[in-house]
Design a protein around this motif. Structure first.
Motif, PDB file in Angstrom:
ATOM      1  N   ASP A  45      -2.466   7.950  -3.671  1.00 37.62           N
ATOM      2  CA  ASP A  45      -3.885   8.092  -3.998  1.00 37.62           C
ATOM      3  C   ASP A  45      -4.219   9.477  -4.547  1.00 37.62           C
ATOM      4  O   ASP A  45      -5.022   9.612  -5.479  1.00 37.62           O
ATOM      5  CB  ASP A  45      -4.739   7.797  -2.760  1.00 37.62           C
ATOM      6  CG  ASP A  45      -4.758   6.317  -2.423  1.00 37.62           C
ATOM      7  OD1 ASP A  45      -4.257   5.520  -3.246  1.00 37.62           O
ATOM      8  OD2 ASP A  45      -5.265   5.959  -1.349  1.00 37.62           O
ATOM      9  N   ARG A  74      -8.924   4.358  -7.003  1.00 39.66           N
ATOM     10  CA  ARG A  74      -8.440   3.936  -5.697  1.00 39.66           C
ATOM     11  C   ARG A  74      -8.882   2.501  -5.405  1.00 39.66           C
ATOM     12  O   ARG A  74      -8.095   1.702  -4.875  1.00 39.66           O
ATOM     13  CB  ARG A  74      -8.963   4.872  -4.613  1.00 39.66           C
ATOM     14  CG  ARG A  74      -8.351   6.269  -4.657  1.00 39.66           C
ATOM     15  CD  ARG A  74      -8.814   7.112  -3.483  1.00 39.66           C
ATOM     16  NE  ARG A  74      -8.233   8.440  -3.534  1.00 39.66           N
ATOM     17  CZ  ARG A  74      -8.435   9.389  -2.630  1.00 39.66           C
ATOM     18  NH1 ARG A  74      -9.217   9.114  -1.572  1.00 39.66           N
ATOM     19  NH2 ARG A  74      -7.874  10.574  -2.728  1.00 39.66           N
ATOM     20  N   GLU A  75     -10.103   2.174  -5.744  1.00 33.01           N
ATOM     21  CA  GLU A  75     -10.588   0.805  -5.530  1.00 33.01           C
ATOM     22  C   GLU A  75      -9.839  -0.175  -6.432  1.00 33.01           C
ATOM     23  O   GLU A  75      -9.548  -1.294  -6.033  1.00 33.01           O
ATOM     24  CB  GLU A  75     -12.093   0.736  -5.787  1.00 33.01           C
ATOM     25  CG  GLU A  75     -12.933   1.449  -4.736  1.00 33.01           C
ATOM     26  CD  GLU A  75     -14.422   1.294  -4.998  1.00 33.01           C
ATOM     27  OE1 GLU A  75     -14.775   0.636  -6.003  1.00 33.01           O
ATOM     28  OE2 GLU A  75     -15.217   1.817  -4.202  1.00 33.01           O
ATOM     29  N   ASN A  85     -13.474   3.806 -10.276  1.00 33.32           N
ATOM     30  CA  ASN A  85     -12.830   4.311  -9.072  1.00 33.32           C
ATOM     31  C   ASN A  85     -11.391   3.799  -9.031  1.00 33.32           C
ATOM     32  O   ASN A  85     -11.142   2.626  -8.757  1.00 33.32           O
ATOM     33  CB  ASN A  85     -13.589   3.841  -7.833  1.00 33.32           C
ATOM     34  CG  ASN A  85     -13.077   4.496  -6.568  1.00 33.32           C
ATOM     35  OD1 ASN A  85     -11.885   4.616  -6.364  1.00 33.32           O
ATOM     36  ND2 ASN A  85     -14.009   4.916  -5.709  1.00 33.32           N
ATOM     37  N   GLU A 100       0.824  -1.207   0.000  1.00 35.58           N
ATOM     38  CA  GLU A 100       0.000   0.000   0.000  1.00 35.58           C
ATOM     39  C   GLU A 100       0.864   1.265   0.000  1.00 35.58           C
ATOM     40  O   GLU A 100       0.476   2.277  -0.587  1.00 35.58           O
ATOM     41  CB  GLU A 100      -0.930   0.001   1.218  1.00 35.58           C
ATOM     42  CG  GLU A 100      -2.018   1.065   1.170  1.00 35.58           C
ATOM     43  CD  GLU A 100      -2.994   0.848   0.030  1.00 35.58           C
ATOM     44  OE1 GLU A 100      -3.400   1.860  -0.597  1.00 35.58           O
ATOM     45  OE2 GLU A 100      -3.343  -0.317  -0.256  1.00 35.58           O
ATOM     46  N   LEU A 155      -3.373   9.745  -8.309  1.00 34.25           N
ATOM     47  CA  LEU A 155      -3.874   8.744  -9.248  1.00 34.25           C
ATOM     48  C   LEU A 155      -4.570   9.415 -10.426  1.00 34.25           C
ATOM     49  O   LEU A 155      -5.283  10.413 -10.256  1.00 34.25           O
ATOM     50  CB  LEU A 155      -4.853   7.797  -8.539  1.00 34.25           C
ATOM     51  CG  LEU A 155      -4.239   6.795  -7.567  1.00 34.25           C
ATOM     52  CD1 LEU A 155      -5.325   6.082  -6.776  1.00 34.25           C
ATOM     53  CD2 LEU A 155      -3.378   5.778  -8.317  1.00 34.25           C
ATOM     54  N   LYS A 182      -6.749   0.169  -7.571  1.00 34.51           N
ATOM     55  CA  LYS A 182      -5.419   0.013  -6.995  1.00 34.51           C
ATOM     56  C   LYS A 182      -5.462  -0.916  -5.776  1.00 34.51           C
ATOM     57  O   LYS A 182      -4.607  -1.797  -5.620  1.00 34.51           O
ATOM     58  CB  LYS A 182      -4.870   1.376  -6.596  1.00 34.51           C
ATOM     59  CG  LYS A 182      -3.522   1.325  -5.888  1.00 34.51           C
ATOM     60  CD  LYS A 182      -3.117   2.711  -5.405  1.00 34.51           C
ATOM     61  CE  LYS A 182      -1.868   2.646  -4.539  1.00 34.51           C
ATOM     62  NZ  LYS A 182      -1.511   3.972  -3.980  1.00 34.51           N
ATOM     63  N   SER A 183      -6.464  -0.737  -4.928  1.00 33.37           N
ATOM     64  CA  SER A 183      -6.586  -1.562  -3.727  1.00 33.37           C
ATOM     65  C   SER A 183      -6.817  -3.029  -4.083  1.00 33.37           C
ATOM     66  O   SER A 183      -6.218  -3.931  -3.477  1.00 33.37           O
ATOM     67  CB  SER A 183      -7.745  -1.047  -2.863  1.00 33.37           C
ATOM     68  OG  SER A 183      -7.908  -1.840  -1.707  1.00 33.37           O
TER      69      SER A 183
END
Length: 240
Positions: free
Chosen positions: A192, A203-204, A201, A128, A195, A206-207
């Motif tokens: 974040d 961020r989602e 989304n 992360e 990005l 990437k997660s």
């Protein structure tokens, strides 16, 4: 080879047993008893020849086998140590008394301990916060591991089938862990707030990819440990 011997020996022993059983009920002037004796003799001869050939081969290839086991152990060490460094862990997580002992087997076990007890539990959190430079370092390590496994596969005629499977598994997990970096180099390791904007989304996304990468790296450590365990056992067996 063992399976082939069983396929050969079991039918002959079964036929010998039947011959002995029939001999007690049928008069054949000793023919069936002689047949059973001959069949058992064949089985014993084949088993003895197989044992002699295996003993000779083991002795002839002992030096090579030990060196291959050493290279497998070195690969497992390098796989986990490189991952440790790529994820930002220094040597402080290692027992320095063991490192200074010079005992390669103990050092190998210590490296594997760190892989299981330190790296695996923190894998997701480390990914992360990994930046672009860290991802490049991690990608280079995984690619190097894949290539070293490929070089070892050149000795496949001297490796057991399980060792070959483990090398393939190590390559597979390395490739799986590289998928995020290769597919979305503009997202992997990007903070974040920086990005790029996309329809979904980011961020989602990437997660989710960090989750998949962490799982692949966890399996990567498991395979490296399995290679380490087998190489140590094989070296001990061949030297013993």
């Amino acid at each position: 080879m063992k399976a082939l011997l069983l396929k050969l020996a079991l039918p002959l022993l079964a036929l010998a047993s039947v011959s002995i059983w029939l001999n007690s009920y049928t008069y054949t002037d000793g023919f069936l008893l002689n047949l059973a004796t001959e069949l058992i003799g064949i089985v014993i001869t084949v088993a003895y020849v197989d044992w002699v050939l295996k003993a000779h081969e083991k002795k002839a290839w002992m030096g090579t086998s030990v060196r291959i086991a050493d290279r497998l152990r070195n690969l497992s060490n390098a796989s986990v140590s490189g991952l440790r460094s790529s994820l930002g862990f220094g040597t402080e997580v290692l027992n320095h008394e063991i490192l200074q002992s010079g005992d390669l087997k103990k050092i190998n076990r210590e490296v594997m301990r760190v892989g299981v007890q330190v790296l695996q539990p923190s894998m997701r959190a480390r990914l992360e916060v990994l930046d672009g430079k860290g991802w490049k370092t991690l990608a280079a390590h995984l690619q190097g591991t894949w290539q070293e496994a490929e070089r070892l596969l050149q000795f496949s005629h001297r490796l057991e089938s399980v060792d070959i499977e483990l090398l393939f598994d190590l390559q597979q997990e390395a490739q799986s862990a590289l998928t995020f970096w290769r597919t979305f180099p503009d997202i992997a390791g990007v903070p974040d707030k920086d990005l790029p904007l996309t329809r979904s989304n980011t961020r989602e996304l990437k997660s989710a990819w960090n989750d998949m990468t962490a799982k692949a790296l966890t399996r990567f450590v498991d395979v490296a440990m399995a290679i380490s365990d087998r190489s140590n056992a094989q070296a001990a067996d061949r030297l013993g």
